[in-house]
Design a protein around this motif. Structure first.
Motif, PDB file in Angstrom:
ATOM      1  N   ASP A   1     -20.549 -48.754  99.296  1.00 27.75           N
ATOM      2  CA  ASP A   1     -19.769 -49.710  98.861  1.00 27.75           C
ATOM      3  C   ASP A   1     -20.449 -50.763  97.986  1.00 27.75           C
ATOM      4  OD1 ASP A   1     -17.176 -50.937  99.235  1.00 27.75           O
ATOM      5  OD2 ASP A   1     -18.108 -52.546 100.063  1.00 27.75           O
ATOM      6  N   ALA A   2     -21.591 -51.284  98.678  1.00 29.01           N
ATOM      7  CA  ALA A   2     -22.287 -52.374  97.649  1.00 29.01           C
ATOM      8  C   ALA A   2     -22.602 -51.829  96.615  1.00 29.01           C
ATOM      9  CB  ALA A   2     -23.478 -52.820  98.624  1.00 29.01           C
ATOM     10  N   GLU A   3     -23.075 -50.560  96.250  1.00 28.96           N
ATOM     11  CA  GLU A   3     -23.318 -49.914  95.085  1.00 28.96           C
ATOM     12  C   GLU A   3     -22.413 -49.784  94.200  1.00 28.96           C
ATOM     13  OE1 GLU A   3     -27.504 -47.504  96.200  1.00 28.96           O
ATOM     14  OE2 GLU A   3     -25.548 -46.652  96.826  1.00 28.96           O
ATOM     15  N   VAL A   4     -21.349 -49.225  94.617  1.00 29.69           N
ATOM     16  CA  VAL A   4     -20.044 -48.931  93.934  1.00 29.69           C
ATOM     17  C   VAL A   4     -19.982 -50.402  93.384  1.00 29.69           C
ATOM     18  CG1 VAL A   4     -17.679 -48.687  93.876  1.00 29.69           C
ATOM     19  CG2 VAL A   4     -19.263 -46.988  95.298  1.00 29.69           C
ATOM     20  N   SER A   5     -19.744 -51.382  94.067  1.00 26.31           N
ATOM     21  CA  SER A   5     -19.279 -52.921  93.471  1.00 26.31           C
ATOM     22  C   SER A   5     -20.212 -53.161  92.294  1.00 26.31           C
ATOM     23  CB  SER A   5     -19.253 -53.885  94.385  1.00 26.31           C
ATOM     24  OG  SER A   5     -18.235 -53.736  95.352  1.00 26.31           O
ATOM     25  N   ALA A   6     -21.679 -52.845  92.676  1.00 24.74           N
ATOM     26  CA  ALA A   6     -22.804 -53.415  91.483  1.00 24.74           C
ATOM     27  C   ALA A   6     -22.284 -52.550  90.252  1.00 24.74           C
ATOM     28  CB  ALA A   6     -23.883 -53.002  92.125  1.00 24.74           C
ATOM     29  N   ILE A   7     -22.272 -51.150  90.427  1.00 27.58           N
ATOM     30  CA  ILE A   7     -22.181 -50.392  89.198  1.00 27.58           C
ATOM     31  C   ILE A   7     -20.894 -50.754  88.454  1.00 27.58           C
ATOM     32  CG2 ILE A   7     -21.433 -48.362  88.756  1.00 27.58           C
ATOM     33  CD1 ILE A   7     -23.037 -47.115  91.203  1.00 27.58           C
ATOM     34  N   PHE A   8     -19.658 -50.979  89.022  1.00 30.09           N
ATOM     35  CA  PHE A   8     -18.533 -51.480  88.369  1.00 30.09           C
ATOM     36  C   PHE A   8     -18.588 -52.830  87.657  1.00 30.09           C
ATOM     37  CE2 PHE A   8     -16.570 -47.804  90.141  1.00 30.09           C
ATOM     38  CZ  PHE A   8     -15.739 -47.137  89.032  1.00 30.09           C
ATOM     39  N   ALA A   9     -19.289 -53.652  88.473  1.00 27.60           N
ATOM     40  CA  ALA A   9     -19.442 -55.008  87.895  1.00 27.60           C
ATOM     41  C   ALA A   9     -20.531 -55.074  86.485  1.00 27.60           C
ATOM     42  CB  ALA A   9     -20.233 -56.068  89.114  1.00 27.60           C
ATOM     43  N   ARG A  10     -21.602 -54.348  86.614  1.00 29.83           N
ATOM     44  CA  ARG A  10     -22.517 -54.004  85.503  1.00 29.83           C
ATOM     45  C   ARG A  10     -21.454 -53.153  84.282  1.00 29.83           C
ATOM     46  NH1 ARG A  10     -27.929 -54.059  85.889  1.00 29.83           N
ATOM     47  NH2 ARG A  10     -28.884 -54.738  88.047  1.00 29.83           N
ATOM     48  N   ALA A  11     -20.886 -52.321  84.642  1.00 36.09           N
ATOM     49  CA  ALA A  11     -20.266 -51.395  83.526  1.00 36.09           C
ATOM     50  C   ALA A  11     -19.022 -52.191  82.917  1.00 36.09           C
ATOM     51  CB  ALA A  11     -19.763 -50.049  84.188  1.00 36.09           C
ATOM     52  N   ALA A  12     -18.356 -52.994  83.502  1.00 34.98           N
ATOM     53  CA  ALA A  12     -17.169 -53.618  83.173  1.00 34.98           C
ATOM     54  C   ALA A  12     -17.465 -55.087  82.919  1.00 34.98           C
ATOM     55  CB  ALA A  12     -16.020 -53.405  84.147  1.00 34.98           C
ATOM     56  N   ASP A  13     -18.366 -55.457  83.431  1.00 35.13           N
ATOM     57  CA  ASP A  13     -19.044 -56.909  83.085  1.00 35.13           C
ATOM     58  C   ASP A  13     -17.935 -57.868  83.786  1.00 35.13           C
ATOM     59  OD1 ASP A  13     -19.532 -59.373  80.282  1.00 35.13           O
ATOM     60  OD2 ASP A  13     -20.344 -59.144  82.247  1.00 35.13           O
ATOM     61  N   ARG A  14     -17.127 -57.496  84.810  1.00 39.19           N
ATOM     62  CA  ARG A  14     -16.081 -58.216  85.383  1.00 39.19           C
ATOM     63  C   ARG A  14     -16.277 -58.026  87.010  1.00 39.19           C
ATOM     64  NH1 ARG A  14     -12.637 -54.799  87.110  1.00 39.19           N
ATOM     65  NH2 ARG A  14     -12.494 -52.773  86.219  1.00 39.19           N
ATOM     66  N   SER A  15     -15.462 -58.597  87.825  1.00 43.47           N
ATOM     67  CA  SER A  15     -15.372 -58.382  89.303  1.00 43.47           C
ATOM     68  C   SER A  15     -14.990 -57.020  89.289  1.00 43.47           C
ATOM     69  CB  SER A  15     -14.527 -59.450  89.705  1.00 43.47           C
ATOM     70  OG  SER A  15     -14.507 -59.072  91.372  1.00 43.47           O
ATOM     71  N   ALA A  16     -15.642 -56.413  90.379  1.00 43.16           N
ATOM     72  CA  ALA A  16     -15.287 -54.869  91.050  1.00 43.16           C
ATOM     73  C   ALA A  16     -14.328 -55.008  92.125  1.00 43.16           C
ATOM     74  CB  ALA A  16     -16.556 -54.086  91.342  1.00 43.16           C
ATOM     75  N   ALA A  17     -13.827 -56.208  92.500  1.00 44.96           N
ATOM     76  CA  ALA A  17     -12.943 -56.474  93.618  1.00 44.96           C
ATOM     77  C   ALA A  17     -11.629 -55.893  93.154  1.00 44.96           C
ATOM     78  CB  ALA A  17     -12.803 -57.637  94.011  1.00 44.96           C
ATOM     79  N   ASN A  18     -11.543 -54.472  93.195  1.00 42.16           N
ATOM     80  CA  ASN A  18     -10.253 -53.857  93.165  1.00 42.16           C
ATOM     81  C   ASN A  18     -10.133 -52.776  94.305  1.00 42.16           C
ATOM     82  OD1 ASN A  18      -8.464 -51.864  92.203  1.00 42.16           O
ATOM     83  ND2 ASN A  18      -8.892 -52.312  90.042  1.00 42.16           N
ATOM     84  N   PRO A  19      -8.962 -52.711  95.210  1.00 42.21           N
ATOM     85  CA  PRO A  19      -8.634 -51.828  96.078  1.00 42.21           C
ATOM     86  C   PRO A  19      -8.997 -50.364  95.776  1.00 42.21           C
ATOM     87  CG  PRO A  19      -6.915 -53.334  95.740  1.00 42.21           C
ATOM     88  CD  PRO A  19      -7.655 -53.518  94.694  1.00 42.21           C
ATOM     89  N   GLU A  20      -8.701 -49.990  94.473  1.00 40.48           N
ATOM     90  CA  GLU A  20      -9.064 -48.652  94.352  1.00 40.48           C
ATOM     91  C   GLU A  20     -10.572 -48.278  94.169  1.00 40.48           C
ATOM     92  OE1 GLU A  20      -6.276 -46.794  90.717  1.00 40.48           O
ATOM     93  OE2 GLU A  20      -6.723 -48.806  90.421  1.00 40.48           O
ATOM     94  N   LEU A  21     -11.541 -49.093  94.166  1.00 44.95           N
ATOM     95  CA  LEU A  21     -13.014 -49.196  93.938  1.00 44.95           C
ATOM     96  C   LEU A  21     -13.526 -49.001  95.415  1.00 44.95           C
ATOM     97  CD1 LEU A  21     -13.674 -51.289  91.025  1.00 44.95           C
ATOM     98  CD2 LEU A  21     -12.844 -48.957  91.282  1.00 44.95           C
ATOM     99  N   ALA A  22     -12.881 -49.019  96.528  1.00 47.30           N
ATOM    100  CA  ALA A  22     -13.601 -49.226  97.742  1.00 47.30           C
ATOM    101  C   ALA A  22     -14.040 -47.661  98.000  1.00 47.30           C
ATOM    102  CB  ALA A  22     -12.311 -49.417  98.903  1.00 47.30           C
ATOM    103  N   ALA A  23     -15.238 -47.714  98.338  1.00 46.29           N
ATOM    104  CA  ALA A  23     -16.018 -46.447  98.751  1.00 46.29           C
ATOM    105  C   ALA A  23     -15.837 -45.676  99.964  1.00 46.29           C
ATOM    106  CB  ALA A  23     -17.631 -46.981  98.626  1.00 46.29           C
ATOM    107  N   ARG A  24     -15.645 -44.757 100.044  1.00 46.63           N
ATOM    108  CA  ARG A  24     -15.486 -43.713 101.307  1.00 46.63           C
ATOM    109  C   ARG A  24     -16.613 -44.065 102.209  1.00 46.63           C
ATOM    110  NH1 ARG A  24     -13.696 -38.587  97.793  1.00 46.63           N
ATOM    111  NH2 ARG A  24     -11.871 -39.620  96.390  1.00 46.63           N
ATOM    112  N   GLU A  25     -16.369 -43.497 103.332  1.00 52.99           N
ATOM    113  CA  GLU A  25     -17.374 -43.661 104.472  1.00 52.99           C
ATOM    114  C   GLU A  25     -18.573 -43.091 104.121  1.00 52.99           C
ATOM    115  OE1 GLU A  25     -15.805 -42.691 108.280  1.00 52.99           O
ATOM    116  OE2 GLU A  25     -14.398 -44.190 108.272  1.00 52.99           O
ATOM    117  N   ASP A  26     -18.567 -41.733 103.487  1.00 52.82           N
ATOM    118  CA  ASP A  26     -19.540 -40.969 103.014  1.00 52.82           C
ATOM    119  C   ASP A  26     -20.236 -41.201 101.574  1.00 52.82           C
ATOM    120  OD1 ASP A  26     -17.470 -39.834 102.006  1.00 52.82           O
ATOM    121  OD2 ASP A  26     -18.189 -37.831 102.117  1.00 52.82           O
TER     122      ASP A  26
END
Length: 221
Positions: free
Chosen positions: A8-33
């Motif tokens: 989850d933390a890595e997903v947020s960091a990736i989208f923050a870097r890629a989009a240059d904006r907050s990654a706080a989007n419900p669609e971006l919540a990482a799955r358990e695995d």
């Protein structure tokens, strides 16, 4: 890399870097695995982020790109930022990076190259484009002039004046001498206070500039 799963933390960091904006989007919540790169790229397409930008950002997160900082007496005197690009920059792309550096730091600087190693420097500010097995790595770092020497010197002045003042106050010493030690210590303390106000703001500004440059280079195709 397609088999690598990001939490989850890595997903947020990736989208923050890629989009240059907050990654706080419900669609971006990482799955358990976790999520694979392909899954991240699919989500990126849906929100208008190119697969290349996602791949570059994922590589940056995977390789642990981070800020660096050197402190003296608790205050920052040197800051840096390193980012792995995941690909080779062409000579034309490097020229565009140099233009970006000049615009960001308002300095012409000097360029140099040695084999596949390229650099841009301006005084204490140094930017290196280094080859790695997985592409180029952009390493940026700068030091605040004589801040280290100034901090150490003023700390010695303050300490010496305090000790000397205490000794003089207990001995039979003319009041003007005691006042001289006090004044010297006050000057040293004032300089220390100025540095304590100046250096954190300088470090924050430089760090933000370096991060912005890294994000621009990562997002370019």
């Amino acid at each position: 890399m397609t088999e690598r799963r990001f939490d989850d933390a890595e997903v947020s960091a990736i989208f923050a870097r890629a989009a240059d904006r907050s990654a706080a989007n419900p669609e971006l919540a990482a799955r358990e695995d976790g999520m694979t790169l392909a899954q991240l790229q699919e989500i990126g397409r849906e929100v208008g982020i190119s697969p290349a930008a996602i791949a570059s950002a994922a590589l940056a997160v995977r390789q642990g790109n981070a800020d660096t900082e050197t402190r003296v007496l608790g205050l920052p005197v040197s800051v840096g930022h390193t980012v792995s690009l995941g690909r080779r920059l062409s000579p034309e792309e490097w020229e565009r990076v140099v233009v970006l550096l000049r615009e960001t730091f308002n300095a012409r600087g000097k360029t140099a190259s040695e084999g596949s190693l390229r650099q841009w420097t301006n005084g204490n500010l140094q930017v290196l484009l280094e080859p790695t097995t997985e592409g180029d790595r952009l390493r940026m770092r700068t030091t605040k002039g004589n801040a280290k020497a100034s901090l150490l010197l003023n700390s010695i002045i303050v300490g010496t004046s305090v000790v000397a003042g205490l000794v003089a106050s207990q001995a039979v010493v003319a009041p003007p001498l005691v006042a001289s030690f006090t004044a010297l210590g006050a000057v040293g303390a004032a300089m220390m206070a100025y540095r304590a106000w100046q250096l954190p703001a300088w470090a924050k500004a430089r760090r933000e500039q370096m991060r912005a440059i890294a994000d621009r280079v990562l997002s370019s195709e």
